[in-house]
Design an enzyme around this catalytic site. Structure first.
Site, PDB file in Angstrom:
ATOM      1  N   GLY A 192       1.290  -5.547   0.875  1.00 48.26           N
ATOM      2  CA  GLY A 192       0.282  -5.807  -0.156  1.00 48.26           C
ATOM      3  C   GLY A 192       0.874  -6.350  -1.449  1.00 48.26           C
ATOM      4  O   GLY A 192       0.158  -6.958  -2.240  1.00 48.26           O
ATOM      5  N   ALA A 211       0.838  -1.199   0.000  1.00 45.57           N
ATOM      6  CA  ALA A 211       0.000   0.000   0.000  1.00 45.57           C
ATOM      7  C   ALA A 211       0.872   1.247   0.000  1.00 45.57           C
ATOM      8  O   ALA A 211       1.954   1.266   0.588  1.00 45.57           O
ATOM      9  CB  ALA A 211      -0.887  -0.006   1.242  1.00 45.57           C
ATOM     10  N   GLU A 239       3.949  -5.696   8.113  1.00 46.75           N
ATOM     11  CA  GLU A 239       2.864  -4.936   8.756  1.00 46.75           C
ATOM     12  C   GLU A 239       3.013  -4.785  10.260  1.00 46.75           C
ATOM     13  O   GLU A 239       2.733  -3.720  10.807  1.00 46.75           O
ATOM     14  CB  GLU A 239       1.507  -5.564   8.417  1.00 46.75           C
ATOM     15  N   GLU A 265       1.085  -9.928  -0.782  1.00 49.04           N
ATOM     16  CA  GLU A 265      -0.310 -10.418  -0.767  1.00 49.04           C
ATOM     17  C   GLU A 265      -0.883 -10.512  -2.183  1.00 49.04           C
ATOM     18  O   GLU A 265      -1.642 -11.433  -2.484  1.00 49.04           O
ATOM     19  CB  GLU A 265      -1.169  -9.509   0.119  1.00 49.04           C
TER      20      GLU A 265
HETATM   21  N1  COA Z   1       4.340   3.669  -0.197  1.00 48.82           N
HETATM   22  C1  COA Z   1       4.624   4.813  -0.816  1.00 48.82           C
HETATM   23  N2  COA Z   1       5.841   5.110  -1.284  1.00 48.82           N
HETATM   24  C2  COA Z   1       6.793   4.188  -1.109  1.00 48.82           C
HETATM   25  C3  COA Z   1       6.563   2.972  -0.441  1.00 48.82           C
HETATM   26  C4  COA Z   1       5.246   2.724   0.010  1.00 48.82           C
HETATM   27  N3  COA Z   1       4.897   1.557   0.589  1.00 48.82           N
HETATM   28  N4  COA Z   1       7.713   2.275  -0.404  1.00 48.82           N
HETATM   29  C5  COA Z   1       8.618   3.035  -1.023  1.00 48.82           C
HETATM   30  N5  COA Z   1       8.084   4.189  -1.440  1.00 48.82           N
HETATM   31  C6  COA Z   1       8.734   5.300  -2.156  1.00 48.82           C
HETATM   32  C7  COA Z   1       9.684   6.067  -1.246  1.00 48.82           C
HETATM   33  O1  COA Z   1       8.987   6.991  -0.480  1.00 48.82           O
HETATM   34  C8  COA Z   1      10.577   6.693  -2.284  1.00 48.82           C
HETATM   35  O2  COA Z   1       9.918   7.773  -2.902  1.00 48.82           O
HETATM   36  P1  COA Z   1      10.490   9.285  -2.762  1.00 48.82           P
HETATM   37  O3  COA Z   1      11.809   9.219  -3.457  1.00 48.82           O
HETATM   38  O4  COA Z   1       9.484  10.117  -3.441  1.00 48.82           O
HETATM   39  O5  COA Z   1      10.606   9.523  -1.294  1.00 48.82           O
HETATM   40  C9  COA Z   1      10.691   5.603  -3.349  1.00 48.82           C
HETATM   41  O6  COA Z   1       9.558   4.770  -3.179  1.00 48.82           O
HETATM   42  C10 COA Z   1      11.926   4.754  -3.220  1.00 48.82           C
HETATM   43  O7  COA Z   1      11.942   4.205  -1.906  1.00 48.82           O
HETATM   44  P2  COA Z   1      13.227   4.281  -0.933  1.00 48.82           P
HETATM   45  O8  COA Z   1      12.755   4.076   0.482  1.00 48.82           O
HETATM   46  O9  COA Z   1      14.017   5.517  -1.210  1.00 48.82           O
HETATM   47  O10 COA Z   1      14.046   3.021  -1.441  1.00 48.82           O
HETATM   48  P3  COA Z   1      14.990   2.076  -0.574  1.00 48.82           P
HETATM   49  O11 COA Z   1      15.629   1.156  -1.545  1.00 48.82           O
HETATM   50  O12 COA Z   1      15.857   2.882   0.321  1.00 48.82           O
HETATM   51  O13 COA Z   1      13.986   1.235   0.373  1.00 48.82           O
HETATM   52  C11 COA Z   1      12.082  -0.143   0.874  1.00 48.82           C
HETATM   53  C12 COA Z   1      13.027   0.384  -0.217  1.00 48.82           C
HETATM   54  C13 COA Z   1      10.969  -0.911   0.164  1.00 48.82           C
HETATM   55  C14 COA Z   1      12.834  -1.096   1.798  1.00 48.82           C
HETATM   56  C15 COA Z   1      11.497   1.026   1.682  1.00 48.82           C
HETATM   57  O14 COA Z   1      11.032   1.995   0.765  1.00 48.82           O
HETATM   58  C16 COA Z   1      10.360   0.621   2.558  1.00 48.82           C
HETATM   59  O15 COA Z   1      10.553   0.030   3.618  1.00 48.82           O
HETATM   60  N6  COA Z   1       9.090   0.913   2.140  1.00 48.82           N
HETATM   61  C17 COA Z   1       7.922   0.575   2.881  1.00 48.82           C
HETATM   62  C18 COA Z   1       7.473  -0.818   2.506  1.00 48.82           C
HETATM   63  C19 COA Z   1       6.359  -1.301   3.401  1.00 48.82           C
HETATM   64  O16 COA Z   1       6.425  -1.258   4.602  1.00 48.82           O
HETATM   65  N7  COA Z   1       5.281  -1.774   2.734  1.00 48.82           N
HETATM   66  C20 COA Z   1       4.188  -2.375   3.443  1.00 48.82           C
HETATM   67  C21 COA Z   1       3.053  -1.457   3.516  1.00 48.82           C
HETATM   68  S1  COA Z   1       1.760  -2.222   4.507  1.00 48.82           S
END
Ligand code: COA
Length: 259
Positions: A110, A65, A133, A113
């Site tokens: 998600g 999400a 989550e 999922e």
């Molecule tokens: N929702 C919205 N934007 C997201 C996102 C999410 N779930 N996950 C990543 N992004 C965006 C970041 O904000 C960033 O955008 P920006 O440059 O405009 O800030 C871009 O995607 C790249 O992500 P970034 O965090 O810079 O890359 P990374 O390689 O350092 O880390 C992850 C990647 C996936 C490990 C990290 O982004 C993360 O933990 N995201 C959350 C994932 C999560 O918890 N999902 C479950 C949701 S229930």
């Protein structure tokens, strides 16, 4: 179709690509609505026979999400969204055609999922799966707590869910979460090859085989066997079954029409 999900058709194969690579294909309202429109079409489109779901870019399949969007939603909004996505993934899972997830990178929340709602999963060797989550003080809410244990058993599912544990592609393969691991550049081509293989089979048979397996998993053995018989009969009275026997006798490829 909007820009969040790109849909391309090659013969009877539909490839849907989550298309927000700069956001690691996080799912926002628009992306979910694009997916819903696709499911609306595919539920009744007999000319579409296999669906492949993948993500754009080389880094992520889908990171779940959109957390920035979520930040602006209240509890009621979130519940409405959750119900929408739960229904959407269920409809995706129950499409009358095989659905292959071509997991081209990270699949988190998600995203995992979504892959679990598909029938088959082919992962890049760089792919990572996880349900983070609980670290966000919530639980997987679009099928993760239900589909993952059904697929890999409760012990491995709980290990991943309770500790928000991420696993690499080969570990996912080892525990039966994915069907195949290939180099990144082979993920979609391999999914296409599997789709092509399924196109050679009797269309009614493929559809009924999926339905029998899916329905049977939710039933006890006796009821499941009745389900199997019902699906068998749908093939038995088809023209394609007769064509299959005729083609075998004449040592040629069958010309199945889905009739
Ligand atoms: N929702 C919205 N934007 C997201 C996102 C999410 N779930 N996950 C990543 N992004 C965006 C970041 O904000 C960033 O955008 P920006 O440059 O405009 O800030 C871009 O995607 C790249 O992500 P970034 O965090 O810079 O890359 P990374 O390689 O350092 O880390 C992850 C990647 C996936 C490990 C990290 O982004 C993360 O933990 N995201 C959350 C994932 C999560 O918890 N999902 C479950 C949701 S229930």
């Amino acid at each position: 179709m909007g820009s969040s999900v790109e849909v391309v058709r090659q013969k009877s194969i539909v490839v849907a690509t989550l298309n927000r690579p700069d956001k690691l294909n996080a799912l926002n309202k628009e992306a979910y609505e694009d997916l819903e429109r696709l499911v609306d079409v595919l539920e009744t489109d007999a000319s579409a026979r296999v669906l492949i779901v993948t993500g754009s870019g080389e880094k992520a399949f889908c990171v779940g999400a959109d957390l920035k969007e979520r930040n602006s939603m209240n509890e009621k909004d979130i519940l409405v969204r959750l119900e929408f996505v739960r229904r959407l993934y269920l409809r995706l899972e129950n499409l009358p055609m095989p659905v292959i997830a071509a997991v081209n990178g990270m699949a988190l929340g998600g995203g995992t999922e979504l892959a679990l709602a598909c029938d088959l999963r082919i992962a890049a060797d760089s792919a990572v799966f996880g349900l983070p989550e609980v670290d966000l003080a919530i639980i997987p809410g679009t099928g993760g707590t239900q589909r993952l244990p059904r697929l890999v058993g409760p012990a491995k599912a709980l290990e991943m869910i309770l500790m928000a544990k991420r696993i690499q592609a080969y570990e996912a393969l080892r525990i039966g979460m994915v069907n195949l691991v290939v180099p990144l550049g082979r993920v979609v081509p391999n999914a296409m090859e599997w789709a092509e293989k399924m196109l050679q089979a009797g269309p009614i048979a493929v559809k009924q085989a999926k339905a029998a397996v899916k329905q049977g998993l939710e039933q006890d053995l006796e009821e499941g066997l009745r389900t199997e018989l019902k699906s068998y009969k749908a093939c038995l009275y088809s023209k394609d079954r007769l064509e299959g026997l005729k083609a075998f006798k004449e040592k040629r490829k069958p010309d199945y029409r889905g009739e």
